[in-house]
Design an enzyme around this catalytic site. Structure first.
Site, PDB file in Angstrom:
ATOM      1  N   GLU A  72       0.817  -1.213   0.000  1.00  0.00           N
ATOM      2  CA  GLU A  72       0.000   0.000   0.000  1.00  0.00           C
ATOM      3  C   GLU A  72       0.852   1.266   0.000  1.00  0.00           C
ATOM      4  O   GLU A  72       0.840   2.039   0.966  1.00  0.00           O
ATOM      5  CB  GLU A  72      -0.955   0.008   1.186  1.00  0.00           C
ATOM      6  CG  GLU A  72      -1.951  -1.120   1.131  1.00  0.00           C
ATOM      7  CD  GLU A  72      -2.954  -1.090   2.268  1.00  0.00           C
ATOM      8  OE1 GLU A  72      -2.702  -0.419   3.275  1.00  0.00           O
ATOM      9  OE2 GLU A  72      -3.991  -1.741   2.136  1.00  0.00           O
ATOM     10  N   GLU A  95      -6.271  -8.302  -0.574  1.00  0.00           N
ATOM     11  CA  GLU A  95      -6.749  -8.336   0.808  1.00  0.00           C
ATOM     12  C   GLU A  95      -8.227  -8.016   0.847  1.00  0.00           C
ATOM     13  O   GLU A  95      -8.680  -7.070   0.189  1.00  0.00           O
ATOM     14  CB  GLU A  95      -6.065  -7.248   1.656  1.00  0.00           C
ATOM     15  CG  GLU A  95      -4.614  -7.447   1.941  1.00  0.00           C
ATOM     16  CD  GLU A  95      -4.065  -6.312   2.817  1.00  0.00           C
ATOM     17  OE1 GLU A  95      -4.847  -5.657   3.533  1.00  0.00           O
ATOM     18  OE2 GLU A  95      -2.847  -6.079   2.761  1.00  0.00           O
ATOM     19  N   GLU A 137      -3.518  -4.326  15.240  1.00  0.00           N
ATOM     20  CA  GLU A 137      -4.472  -5.098  14.422  1.00  0.00           C
ATOM     21  C   GLU A 137      -4.715  -6.509  14.961  1.00  0.00           C
ATOM     22  O   GLU A 137      -5.063  -7.408  14.207  1.00  0.00           O
ATOM     23  CB  GLU A 137      -4.022  -5.155  12.960  1.00  0.00           C
ATOM     24  CG  GLU A 137      -3.865  -3.771  12.347  1.00  0.00           C
ATOM     25  CD  GLU A 137      -3.509  -3.779  10.878  1.00  0.00           C
ATOM     26  OE1 GLU A 137      -2.783  -4.684  10.448  1.00  0.00           O
ATOM     27  OE2 GLU A 137      -3.973  -2.881  10.166  1.00  0.00           O
TER      28      GLU A 137
HETATM   29  C1  GLA Z   1      -4.302  -2.860   4.934  1.00  0.00           C
HETATM   30  C2  GLA Z   1      -2.911  -3.430   5.078  1.00  0.00           C
HETATM   31  C3  GLA Z   1      -2.830  -4.573   6.005  1.00  0.00           C
HETATM   32  C4  GLA Z   1      -3.715  -4.360   7.193  1.00  0.00           C
HETATM   33  C5  GLA Z   1      -5.102  -4.170   6.734  1.00  0.00           C
HETATM   34  C6  GLA Z   1      -6.054  -3.992   7.878  1.00  0.00           C
HETATM   35  O1  GLA Z   1      -4.994  -3.107   3.820  1.00  0.00           O
HETATM   36  O2  GLA Z   1      -2.304  -3.752   3.862  1.00  0.00           O
HETATM   37  O3  GLA Z   1      -1.491  -4.694   6.397  1.00  0.00           O
HETATM   38  O4  GLA Z   1      -3.286  -3.229   7.868  1.00  0.00           O
HETATM   39  O5  GLA Z   1      -5.175  -3.007   5.965  1.00  0.00           O
HETATM   40  O6  GLA Z   1      -7.310  -3.653   7.421  1.00  0.00           O
END
Ligand code: GLA
Length: 671
Positions: free
Chosen positions: A145, A299, A349
């Site tokens: 990301e 994801e 998380e």
């Molecule tokens: C993102 C990140 C993950 C995690 C998720 C949690 O998309 O890439 O590492 O933090 O969010 O929602």
């Protein structure tokens, strides 16, 4: 043999090896065939600068291979270890307020800092060298990301070089930015700073260029890693995961051009049917960035719905995990990966829903994961790429998606806060969804000839070339709709003289003399009964036909919605923001005019029906997202229930059907 990918982020380095055997057993039970390893593993891979520990990863790669599970191998560069920031404090990120952040979380680096970029290239190269030809390797996942923006001295240096390259002379920059306003003309590039906190409003052109620079910086960081990986691991596809759709720290089209496959992370935040519209939106956007080809869902969450406003992590209702996943598949996903396989016992998380919940395998979520793995296996034929270079979906409508417009809306000093880009795009996409019509997103410098209708919401900045693309599309018989304020400035945020919305006004047959933004919460009614808010303007027609007028003072009687014939096509202009019902009605009229029908006559109003092409066949994904049963005329073989369907089929609320269509697909719309 084609297959859908299925699995998730896997962090074995956070668990004793005794747990790995259980992981593999559960993965096999759930039909997992892909894991994403190494996303934030930098400190486990390089515990000290230049000293690598690959032992654990060697064992994980081999273990996966032995068990028939492919690996998406990530570079860990989104989270430098503490040793890095101690060695290179200048590479820490600085906020717009000048605060230098410290490590302790992830993304604590300045992407413009040479020390960070060197370290990132080195670890990517070391991984590619060691695992580039490993038999378990299926895909490279660069970084995670991208989206870090930083100010401070390292950024200032890089920003100046970028500006010098863009403008050549400081005089050219001063002229484009009109720096003479508030006496900010620069004597030399050396005096220019990244736009950190200042006394009052900053210069919008300065802000826009900083966003361009930040996006280019991230693109360069990506490009460097991709280059080293391609050299050492030829033939293995490379991706980076886009955080969609809310992040705009880079230009998605530019990023897509650097990689082999677009992948996205997607977390709808609504618990009701709005969540379903959001799933469709994320998927449509991802597919479009991947040029209409299948794309990777890197994801999603198994059972969690973030609701930021409510500050809650809600659970998904039973069955929603599978329904949403099928929606992504309908719109071109190559399968589904999740964040994450197992949650850490503690760590940021730790309450994010994983595939194997804290409560273990004897849980609803894990049972749904196993069932979904089975479902994906039974749908494997749909994973085949479409034959003849067809697109995976064949949308006839496109919405213009443009980073410059998005960034422009964030430069402040605009006449209203309601000019935001993403909400406007979402509103249009949502209206199409409720009508049962699928769409792509496009930019206005690409071939539009495969579309019948192009929609342009809140594209504040537009270049002459973009206006020309739209003109050529319409004169050749295309249909378009342009929303208020679009094309008001050029690509450098200079207002076009002679009337607002100037890039598109001649195409729309209108002239906009003055803006009359509405107050927050203020609603007005148009002459056709439509309700609208946010915006109004003093509009005159110079050739367009008036479809609805304002009724409130001082604009009463003035045009609010117009339509212009141009060549063989039409351009609608909307001078206000219609509420959802009126927008749906109006878009319905435009679709009818453009000859666009839903993919199935009974699609719409909460029944989602999407056609996906695979091989030489087509498949209809059918969902009832509504609260009462609905009847749909279907002919084909339902792969979910293994049954031939023909004629009126009743769909219970929340039901899904995946139909192999009897008839062979029509010729594709796109060339
Ligand atoms: C993102 C990140 C993950 C995690 C998720 C949690 O998309 O890439 O590492 O933090 O969010 O929602």
């Amino acid at each position: 043999m084609s297959e859908f990918v299925y699995g998730g982020d896997y962090n074995p380095e956070q668990w004793p090896e005794s747990v790995w055997a259980e992981d593999v057993r559960l993965m096999r039970e759930a039909h997992v065939n892909r894991v994403t390893v190494g996303v934030f593993s930098w400190s486990s891979l390089e515990p000290e600068e230049g000293r690598y520990d690959f032992g654990w990863l060697d064992r994980v790669m081999d273990l996966m291979h032995t068990n028939g599970i492919g690996v998406v191998l990530a570079t860990p560069t989104a989270s430098p270890p503490p040793w890095f920031t101690f060695a290179h404090p200048e590479a820490l990120p600085v906020t717009a307020d000048g605060v230098r952040l410290v490590h302790g979380s992830r993304d604590t680096y300045n992407p413009a800092a040479p020390a960070y970029r060197d370290a990132a290239r080195r670890i990517a190269g070391a991984l590619a060298e060691r695992y580039g030809r490993h038999p378990a390797l299926r895909m490279w996942h660069v970084h995670n990301e991208y989206g870090t923006v930083s100010y401070g001295p390292e950024t200032d240096r890089a920003f100046r070089l970028w500006l010098a390259e863009r403008y050549g002379t400081v005089a050219a920059l001063n002229s484009t930015w009109n720096s003479a306003f508030w006496s900010q003309s620069y004597a030399t590039f050396e005096h220019i700073l990244a736009p950190q906190a200042t006394q009052y409003l900053p210069n919008p052109a300065h802000l826009l260029d900083f966003k361009r620079f930040s996006a280019d910086t991230l693109r360069d960081a990506l490009r460097e890693q991709v280059a080293v990986i391609r050299e050492l691991s030829p033939g293995v596809p490379v991706t980076t995961n886009f955080m969609l759709p809310s992040w705009n720290h880079y230009d998605q089209w530019d990023f897509a051009a650097e990689i082999d496959e677009v992948s996205i992370d997607h977390y709808p935040s609504a618990r009701d049917i709005e969540g379903e519209t959001h799933v469709a939106f994320g998927a449509d956007v991802a597919r479009s960035f991947n040029q209409g080809r299948p794309w990777v869902l890197m994801e999603q969450a198994t059972s969690l719905i973030y609701d930021y406003a409510a500050a809650r992590l809600f659970a998904k209702d039973p069955g929603r995990l599978e329904r949403n996943t099928l929606q992504y598949l309908a719109r071109g996903a190559t399968g589904s990966l999740f964040f994450q396989w197992r949650s850490p016992r503690v760590g940021a998380e730790f309450f994010h829903s994983p595939m194997v919940p804290h409560a273990g395998e004897d849980t609803r979520v894990f049972r749904e994961i196993v069932a979904l793995g089975h479902t994906l296996t039974s749908l494997a034929e749909i994973a085949e790429p479409p034959a003849d270079g067809r697109r995976v979906n064949d949308a006839r409508v496109a919405i213009v998606w443009d980073s410059i417009a998005w960034w422009a809306a964030e430069t402040r000093a605009l006449p209203s806060d309601d000019l935001a880009f993403l909400p406007a795009v979402r509103a249009v996409h949502r209206a199409l969804w409720w009508q049962g019509v699928s769409c792509d997103v496009v930019r206005l410098d690409q071939d539009l000839s495969g579309y019948d209708l192009v929609l342009v919401p809140n594209k504040i900045a537009a270049s002459d070339a973009e206006a020309e693309t739209l003109r050529a599309f319409v004169t050749a018989g295309g249909h378009a709709a342009v929303w208020f304020f679009s094309g008001t400035t050029d690509e450098n945020l200079s207002v076009r003289p002679g009337g607002f919305s100037g890039a598109f006004a001649p195409l729309a047959g209108i002239r906009v003399e003055e803006h009359h933004p509405l107050a927050a919460g203020e609603t007005v009614q148009l002459s056709d009964g439509s309700l609208a808010d946010a915006w109004a303007e003093d509009l005159q027609v110079t050739g367009a036909e008036v479809l609805a007028t304002f009724t409130h003072a001082p604009l009463a009687g003035g045009p609010a919605i117009t339509r212009n014939r141009l060549g063989a096509g039409t351009v609608h202009y909307l001078a206000t923001r219609l509420d959802a019902a009126a927008l749906g009605d109006h878009i319905g009229r435009i679709l009818a005019e453009a000859g666009v029908t839903p993919e199935h006559p009974q699609a719409g109003d909460g029944v989602e029906i999407v056609r996906r092409y695979a091989g030489t066949r087509s498949y209809l994904f059918v969902f009832n997202h509504g609260e009462s049963p609905r009847t749909v005329d279907l002919n084909g073989y339902d792969l979910l229930t293994d049954a031939q369907l023909s004629g009126d089929i009743e769909l219970a609320p929340a039901a899904s059907i995946v139909l192999r269509e009897d008839a062979l697909p029509d010729a594709p719309h796109h060339p």
